[in-house]
Write an enzyme that holds these catalytic residues in place. Structure first.
Site, PDB file in Angstrom:
ATOM      1  N   ASN A   1       0.814  -1.207   0.000  1.00 32.93           N
ATOM      2  CA  ASN A   1       0.000   0.000   0.000  1.00 32.93           C
ATOM      3  C   ASN A   1       0.852   1.263   0.000  1.00 32.93           C
ATOM      4  OD1 ASN A   1      -1.957  -1.997   0.551  1.00 32.93           O
ATOM      5  ND2 ASN A   1      -1.461  -1.808   2.707  1.00 32.93           N
TER       6      ASN A   1
ATOM      7  N   HIS B   1       2.816   2.376   2.056  1.00 32.24           N
ATOM      8  CA  HIS B   1       3.139   2.964   3.338  1.00 32.24           C
ATOM      9  C   HIS B   1       4.210   2.115   3.977  1.00 32.24           C
ATOM     10  CE1 HIS B   1      -1.043   4.723   3.138  1.00 32.24           C
ATOM     11  NE2 HIS B   1      -0.196   5.719   3.055  1.00 32.24           N
TER      12      HIS B   1
ATOM     13  N   CYS C   1       3.473   6.501   8.105  1.00 34.62           N
ATOM     14  CA  CYS C   1       4.738   7.077   7.677  1.00 34.62           C
ATOM     15  C   CYS C   1       4.879   6.830   6.180  1.00 34.62           C
ATOM     16  CB  CYS C   1       5.843   6.369   8.452  1.00 34.62           C
ATOM     17  SG  CYS C   1       7.444   7.050   8.239  1.00 34.62           S
TER      18      CYS C   1
END
Lengths: 412, 336
Positions: B242, B244, B279
């Site tokens: 994804n 991330h 993050c």
């Protein structure tokens, strides 16, 4: 290959993973209840029944009254007290049988983590399932994943041979001479990257390459379709453990390993074009790469595969959406310690003079799935260098070739 | 016939049950349709878990898979690292939801979740390891999920296949988040109906003692930390499907700030992560750690730390953590 798989797994052609215990079906097939079968076996083997001494003849007569296959157990009309102890013994026997099977199942599962040897025990084949954390943002397995699997295959191969078992593939003669293996070159050609859940089958073997090197080749296939996933070859040399210098292969070591050679090459040797050493004029530079705590492998060195990650750190990330790595060549020069800081440099290869290859992709930022950067329909060539940040000592040189991913190359 | 049954009904019934259980204990082995490593339904030993019925739940609710530890997954102590364990937990969870028919894009969504642009996110993760597997060991990871107040709680149990001993336990808390607005969302009945039948009911907890009080276990936020490291950047391999930063990367960052002698001579017994903020790949992270000393702290045998991960140069927290280290039994540091 399917036939070989069925031979390996018994009667079930298993599409399961290589070590899922569900893939081993129980081998015993009973036409009737296992308990009845057990009872028949017990009756024929146990001379003592119901606390009284009986001979085989009376047990045989009892056997005659035990229902055979054609009579259902529930229609047995004998005395309850006769069959209670038999029932108990049968249950115990079935339970013990099941436990033994469970133990052997576990042992077999434990063994099945390793693959098997083929072709006169020269080729080692093992299957792996691609796991979800081994794929990148584009759902394809990364080149690091493939290289990790090569490493696992190679170590399991030597684990099956009578080597020292230190996890490095050291032979007894090598240990006497204080030598260890070290990889000097790696070349990977990828046809098609696997995705999460794919099962790949890796074949690996070794062959000699002159007096001082051996080559280990890998052939990776998709287990389900049989299509080639990738092919790789690696060159290994001997290094003296204490002096850290490359050494010739001593005769006794050569005598130990040459029986394992198989003279087959997974790919033709490319003309071994020299890889240019980059300097500070390189187009893309990534500094301050450090080995993390978990980058150290069991031998307390930075794992070879981590270098690949560092090499790719300096490749412009925007490239990664639409392009995939087609082939990679790495020449290892020096190893890296836990405390070193590394710089990674990348430049378009000077031999490719297409305008697109020279364009600077640095400003384009992180990979954006919705906005793939496609500069050319052809392949892109890059040269790489990893060096120590402080001293400038070279760690490795590399060359990569990138092509458009399938779904982008077919459009327009 | 009638007469025989009346003579000893309980015995016959017990006999039949005994036979049934002796034979059927290894019956259900499932093969997923797309050739993935087989899932095996293995009844959970109830003595390991607090509550819960002794009958086996229907297929798919308890999911179990065997993994072999590969050579590159072990650390310097020749045992699997905590990142490997966390990866395996993630893998078995992903495989369970894939078997159940949730989406395979990494978000594990159901139909109505996708309609409302909702995805699952984890807010807390707690792993306790009694022992780590070695290279080549086969590990059985068993997982299930149960409903929670605002989402679900997923639990795991890790066992060594050969010895049958429990290696570790883990639990995690999941809520739903709107993918676009990045805000937590309430779960309505329509959405709940799509996964509710796969939740284990009554629930069983890997950490039964934790369940009653887990809400109170909010970790404190560190202000001044004795161990400190900055400049941690996500690498390409840290990004998951994804885009991330994968949850497992946070574990590595948390441990980076600890002095190397502790990390090398001690084994990680327990770790708790509380995820506050996600993050992205171009963020730069700062990792802080402070010794957390309960009253019975003694010498060098055990250490406990509180951790904080935050964006470099800002006060925005990414993660809070707690780690518990115990001195490794044999100090087997062999040189190469």
């Amino acid at each position: 290959m399917e036939a070989a798989a069925s031979r390996f797994f018994g009667s079930t052609i298993s599409r399961d993973g290589p070590f899922g215990s569900g893939s081993l079906k129980c081998q015993h097939q009973h036409e009737c209840s296992p308990v009845v079968q057990c009872m028949r076996d017990l009756v024929s083997s146990v001379p003592k029944l119901n606390g009284s001494r009986t001979h085989i003849s009376s047990s045989e007569s009892l056997k005659a009254t035990i229902p055979n296959k054609s009579v259902a157990f529930k229609d047995y009309h004998g005395d309850v007290n006769d069959y209670i102890p038999l029932l108990a013994a049968a249950i115990i026997a079935v339970d013990k049988n099941k436990q033994q099977q469970e133990v052997s199942l576990r042992e077999r599962s434990a063994q099945m983590k390793r693959g098997r040897l083929l072709e006169n025990d020269l080729v080692y084949r093992q299957r792996f399932v691609i796991r979800s954390y081994e794929v990148g943002f584009d759902r394809l397995a990364s080149i690091e994943t493939l290289t990790n699997l090569f490493q696992e295959t190679a170590l399991n191969h030597v684990g099956m041979s009578d080597f020292v078992g230190d996890g490095l593939g050291t032979t007894h003669a090598m240990m006497r001479n204080g030598l260890i293996w070290v990889v000097t070159r790696m070349h990977i050609d990828v046809d098609r990257y696997p995705v999460w859940g794919d099962i790949v089958e890796i074949d690996s073997w070794i062959h000699g390459a002159g007096k001082n090197f051996i080559r280990r080749d890998f052939m990776v296939r998709d287990f389900t379709t049989g299509a080639t996933v990738c092919r790789a070859t690696s060159t290994w040399a001997m290094m003296n453990k204490s002096t850290r210098r490359l050494s010739k292969i001593p005769d006794d070591v050569f005598a130990e390993i040459s029986p394992y050679f198989l003279d087959r090459h997974v790919m033709e040797d490319d003309a071994c074009q020299k890889i240019v050493k980059l300097d500070d004029t390189a187009m893309y530079v990534q500094k301050n790469l450090v080995p993390r705590l978990h980058d150290m492998d069991m031998n307390q060195h930075v794992n070879n595969v981590k270098y690949i990650g560092w090499v790719l750190e300096s490749v412009p990330q925007a490239l990664l959406v639409a392009h995939e790595l087609m082939s990679m060549t790495l020449e290892y020069r020096r190893e890296c310690a836990a405390s070193d800081i590394v710089t990674s440099l990348t430049s378009p290869a000077p031999s490719e003079s297409s305008v697109a290859a020279m364009s600077n992709l640095k400003e384009l930022g992180p990979p954006d799935i919705g906005n793939p950067v496609i500069t050319t329909k052809g392949s892109l060539h890059y040269t790489h260098l990893l060096r120590m940040q402080d001293s400038g000592c070279e760690i490795l040189r590399g060359r990569t070739v990138w092509r458009l991913k399938e779904r982008f190359s077919s459009s327009s | 016939m009638q007469q025989r049954r009346e003579k000893s009904p309980s015995l016959a019934w017990r006999g039949r049950r005994a036979i049934a259980s002796a034979i059927d204990l290894r019956s259900d082995s499932a093969v997923s349709s797309n050739g993935v490593a087989a899932a095996t339904l293995i009844p959970t030993p109830t003595k390991d878990l607090s509550s819960g019925a002794s009958d086996d739940p229907p297929f798919g609710i308890l999911y179990s898979e065997n993994f072999t530890i590969r050579c590159y997954e072990v650390g310097t102590n020749k045992k699997a690292s905590i990142q490997t364990i966390a990866n395996l937990l993630q893998e078995v969870a992903c495989n369970q939801v894939r078997t159940l028919g949730f989406s395979t894009d990494g978000f594990a969504t159901t139909l109505s979740m996708r309609k409302h642009h909702l995805i699952w996110v984890t807010v807390r993760m707690h792993i306790e390891m009694d022992d780590y597997p070695n290279w080549g060991d086969a590990v059985q990871a068993q997982t299930w999920f149960q409903e929670n107040r605002n989402g679900t709680r997923r639990d795991w149990l890790l066992k060594d296949v050969k010895t049958g001993l429990t290696l570790g336990r883990a639990t995690s808390t999941w809520v739903m988040m709107n993918q676009e607005t990045r805000r937590f969302a309430r779960i309505n009945e329509e959405i709940r109906g799509e996964y509710h039948q796969y939740a284990l009911d009554p629930p069983r907890f890997s950490f039964p003692e934790d369940h009653a009080t887990y809400k109170k276990h909010q970790l404190a936020k560190l202000e001044n930390a004795e161990h400190h490291i900055t400049g941690l950047k996500p690498r390409r391999a840290d990004l998951d499907m994804n885009q991330h930063v994968n949850n497992v990367a946070y574990i590595g960052w948390m441990m980076e700030s600890l002095p190397a002698d502790i990390a090398n001579s001690h084994e990680l017994r327990g770790i708790i992560l509380e995820f506050k903020q996600e993050c992205k790949h171009d963020d730069c992270v700062e990792s802080m750690a402070a010794t957390f000393s309960p009253a019975d702290q003694s010498g060098d045998e055990e250490h406990q730390f509180l951790h904080l991960l935050r964006l470099d140069g800002s006060s925005r927290e990414i993660n809070r953590g707690w780690t518990h280290w115990v001195k490794a039994k044999e100090s087997s540091q062999q040189g190469a």
